[in-house]
Design an enzyme around this catalytic site. Structure first.
Site, mmCIF file in Angstrom:
data_model
loop_
_atom_site.group_PDB
_atom_site.id
_atom_site.type_symbol
_atom_site.label_atom_id
_atom_site.label_comp_id
_atom_site.label_asym_id
_atom_site.label_seq_id
_atom_site.Cartn_x
_atom_site.Cartn_y
_atom_site.Cartn_z
ATOM 1 N N GLU A 114 17.490 53.085 113.267
ATOM 2 C CA GLU A 114 16.284 52.892 114.077
ATOM 3 C C GLU A 114 16.530 52.028 115.308
ATOM 4 O O GLU A 114 15.968 50.937 115.442
ATOM 5 C CB GLU A 114 15.155 52.311 113.220
ATOM 6 C CG GLU A 114 14.685 53.268 112.148
ATOM 7 C CD GLU A 114 13.394 52.826 111.462
ATOM 8 O OE1 GLU A 114 13.100 51.623 111.466
ATOM 9 O OE2 GLU A 114 12.692 53.701 110.940
ATOM 10 N N GLU B 160 13.699 59.564 106.346
ATOM 11 C CA GLU B 160 13.047 58.582 105.479
ATOM 12 C C GLU B 160 11.557 58.879 105.389
ATOM 13 O O GLU B 160 10.938 59.275 106.370
ATOM 14 C CB GLU B 160 13.158 57.160 106.055
ATOM 15 C CG GLU B 160 14.531 56.574 106.136
ATOM 16 C CD GLU B 160 14.485 55.147 106.716
ATOM 17 O OE1 GLU B 160 13.429 54.492 106.640
ATOM 18 O OE2 GLU B 160 15.504 54.715 107.258
HETATM 19 C C1 GLA Z 1 12.602 51.863 108.316
HETATM 20 C C2 GLA Z 1 14.057 51.499 108.096
HETATM 21 C C3 GLA Z 1 14.411 51.289 106.672
HETATM 22 C C4 GLA Z 1 13.318 50.570 105.932
HETATM 23 C C5 GLA Z 1 12.016 51.314 106.089
HETATM 24 C C6 GLA Z 1 10.881 50.697 105.330
HETATM 25 O O1 GLA Z 1 12.366 53.186 108.374
HETATM 26 O O2 GLA Z 1 14.934 52.421 108.671
HETATM 27 O O3 GLA Z 1 15.609 50.550 106.636
HETATM 28 O O4 GLA Z 1 13.190 49.287 106.420
HETATM 29 O O5 GLA Z 1 11.678 51.305 107.440
HETATM 30 O O6 GLA Z 1 9.693 51.430 105.501
#
Ligand code: GLA
Ligand code: ZN
Length: 684
Positions: A150, A307
């Site tokens: 991210e 995710e």
């Molecule tokens: C983001 C991050 C993860 C985690 C999630 C939690 O997407 O990439 O490492 O912290 O949030 O929702």
């Protein structure tokens, strides 16, 4: 296919076994099997373990995890761990630490915390990526690389200031050009030396994230930061590709995240992946739009749902549980919109720090007898049944909606005419009007090939990029339908107004002149009064936010304002231009108006919905070389009946034949593999 080693919809997610005792992993592997999990994303935040000091690297623990996963049948999405730097690095080389918006030098802590122009960060992140690639290049477990995590956030340190000056030199060549591009004679900001230019933050031009005195420098700083982070990504990408040219590489994006120009980034990703975290009350169509935007970054290719939470987040103010069935429904929503993976954050809950209350496939109790696990296992089994059927399926549509990051920055950095104007909201209004009618749209950039579309919608296209107006003229001339709105065509790529009347470069194709722009208070509205009934539109509708006061200059007036001193002036116009039409919507209308308008335009172009809309039912079509699949998703809390007309086919999950009419249970999903005779009945 993302990687034909695993020719099905990948199922798995982030997994951090380094956080707990070794024996626990045996249990995890047993449960992965039960849940049908076949891919684990590992090593996302383990840089400090891999490189305990400047000259020492230790991969043995990672070797072990990869081996154990692989021998038990789980593939690996291998991250490079550079989303958070080690503590020793911050202490020894403070250049890795960012300076924040307020101008404070950060200390070690949190994550996504490295200065993107730090020589130390660049050197060591590239090096760890290369070492990982060298070490695991022949390991059969690896499906894909996941660089960093991210990417986001900005830095305002001195090395970023230096980098910014170099970036400006490359873009403008001379300081004179910079002064011109930013109109620095305003407030006596003329620069005589490159060193006088400092990053725009709370110490200089900006007061809050979206409030600047100088749009030119603020815009360029956003471009520069997006590019700086992209440079970091590219260093790792190239290091990896040297050793594993055939393995795909991605980094997980964040949907509508504002600060990075994802269309620019997308050119450097082999496959798009993104993290989907809607809240309890996020509109279904907004999540759908975000999936479509992520798909649009590389149109024609599948993307990865990297995710999502199986149950709840930890970082929202109120972390509601996903109700029974919702996780599955939202997973299929991603698949319906082009995802070829369904992955979670996280496979097992952490025991400590801020994500221990973030949902996981395996909860703290540690066994499989939980609601969440049962739901995950049920989905896992279904994804196995689907096998490779849906892979690489496309969303065919002739409607494109333009989404432009730079334009969003410019719109929201604007001082006036209203603080209430949010770019995403305006784009979403148009998307939603199509969504509610079961008509698919692609989210496209200003650089897309417009000839793939019959209709192009560009909400609030305030900033017109170089060459765009000419391309749109060509598109309309050749028979396309173009639609844009109030507050469009105002400035060039530097936020400098195009003189000679709004909407500037778009004026010719639209056949109008916008003389003034009125901003309405939240409780004020005006009316769109149709000059005559037209298809689904008749009578009058509410509008608000901004009202452009326009004059038709060749365009036909389809509706006028209903009140205020500009009552009777045009609010909806259409200009015939060559073989096509260019529409202008001079204010922000209520949803029913937009549904009517876009419904009419689609009808004129022969773009129809596959089945008639039903409230709370989402419908999309995905098409492979051989088959066409209709997804019907019931977002309602009650069973809902849906007429399928003459569509017949097979329920892909149950194998049952389907025809005429179905009733979906609450949160239920149908994936209909259409019979050949009905394959072609779908246009959108
Ligand atoms: C983001 C991050 C993860 C985690 C999630 C939690 O997407 O990439 O490492 O912290 O949030 O929702
Ligand atoms: Zn910096």
């Amino acid at each position: 296919m993302i990687n034909d080693k695993l020719p099905k919809i990948w199922y798995g997610g982030d997994y951090n076994p380094e956080q707990w005792d070794k024996e626990i992993m045996n249990e995890d592997l047993r449960m992965f099997k039960l849940a049908g999990i076949d891919v684990a994303t590992i090593n996302v935040f383990s840089w400090a373990l891999l490189q305990p000091s400047e000259d020492i690297y230790d991969f043995t623990w990672l070797d072990d995890i990869i081996e154990r996963l692989y021998t038990s049948g789980t593939y690996v999405c291998l991250a490079t761990s550079t989303g958070a730097h080690p503590a020793w690095m911050a202490r020894k080389y403070p250049d890795v630490l960012r300076v924040d918006f307020e101008g404070r030098k950060r200390k070690f802590g949190a994550r996504h915390n490295s200065c993107p122009n730090s020589p130390t960060y660049r050197k060591y992140s590239e090096r760890i990526a290369e070492k990982l690639a060298e070490r695991y290049k022949d390991h059969p477990a690896i499906l894909i690389w996941h660089i960093s995590n991210e990417y986001g956030g900005y830095c305002y340190c001195d090395q970023c200031a230096d980098g910014f000056r170099t970036w400006l030199q490359a873009r403008y060549a001379t300081l004179g050009q910079v002064n011109k591009a930013w109109n620095t004679n305003f407030w006596g900001h003329t620069f005589y030396d490159w060193e006088e230019i400092v990053p725009p933050n709370a110490l200089s031009e900006e007061r809050t994230g979206d409030n600047t005195f100088f749009q030119g420098i603020s815009l360029d700083y956003r471009r520069f930061m997006s590019d700086s982070l992209l440079e970091c990504y590219k260093l790792e990408y190239n290091a990896i590709k040297k050793h594993t040219p055939e393995l795909p590489v991605t980094t997980n994006l964040m949907g509508l995240y504002k600060e990075l120009d994802y269309f620019k980034w997308a050119k450097h990703l082999d496959v798009i992946s993104w993290d989907n975290y809607p809240s309890f009350n996020t509109p279904t169509s907004l999540t759908a739009m975000t999936h479509d935007l992520m798909r649009g970054l590389k149109e024609g290719q599948p993307f990865m749902l990297m995710e999502q939470t199986p149950s709840q987040q930890n970082w929202q103010p109120y972390n509601s549980l996903k109700r029974p069935g919702v996780m599955k429904l939202w997973s299929y929503q991603a698949v319906a919109r082009g995802a070829d993976t369904v992955m979670f954050f996280q496979l097992r809950r952490s025991v400590g720090a801020c994500e221990k209350y973030h949902g996981a496939v395996i909860e703290h109790v540690g066994h499989e007898h939980t609601r969440v696990f049962r739901e995950c296992a049920e989905l896992g089994a279904e994804l196995q049944t689907l096998s490779d059927k849906l892979l690489d399926a496309r969303a065919n549509t002739r409607v494109g909606i333009i989404y432009d990051w730079e334009n969003r920055w410019a719109v929201e950095l604007s001082s006036g005419p209203t603080v209430a104007l949010q770019y995403v909201d305006e784009v979403h209004k148009y998307y939603d009007a199509l969504f509610q009618q079961n008509i698919q749209a692609n989210l496209i950039s200003t650089e897309a090939d417009f000839s793939n579309y019959d209709i192009i919608i560009a909400p609030v296209l305030y900033m017109v990029q170089k060459g765009f107006a000419k391309q749109i003229e060509q598109f309309v001339h050749d028979g396309g339908t173009f639609l844009t709105t109030f507050f469009s065509g105002i400035v060039n790529e530097n936020d400098i107004v195009t003189l000679g009347g709004y909407p500037g470069e778009l004026r010719k194709v639209l056949g109008i002149w916008a003389e003034e722009i009125d901003a309405l208070y939240p409780d004020q509205s005006n009316q769109i009064v149709l000059t005559e009934s037209w298809g689904a539109l008749h009578g009058q509708y509410q509008c608000g936010l901004l009202c452009d006061l326009i004059h038709a200059e060749g365009a036909e007036v389809k509706a006028v304002y209903g009140s205020e001193f500009y009552q009777g002036m045009p609010v909806l116009t259409v200009n015939k231009f060559g073989a096509g039409q260019a529409w202008y919507v001079a204010s922000s209308p209520e949803p029913s108006f937009l549904q009517g308008l876009l419904g009419n335009l689609c009808k004129e172009k022969g773009i129809t919905a596959p089945i008639p809309p039903v409230a709370g039912i989402e419908v999309t079509t995905r098409t492979t070389a051989n088959n066409s699949y209709l997804f019907v998703l019931n977002h309602n809390d009650q069973p809902t009946s849906i007429e399928l007309g003459d569509l017949t086919g097979t329920d892909l999950i149950t194998g049952e034949p389907i025809k005429n009419k179905i009733t979906l249970p609450p949160k239920g999903v149908l994936i209909l593999e259409k019979n050949e005779s009905t394959q072609n009945s779908i246009k959108s």
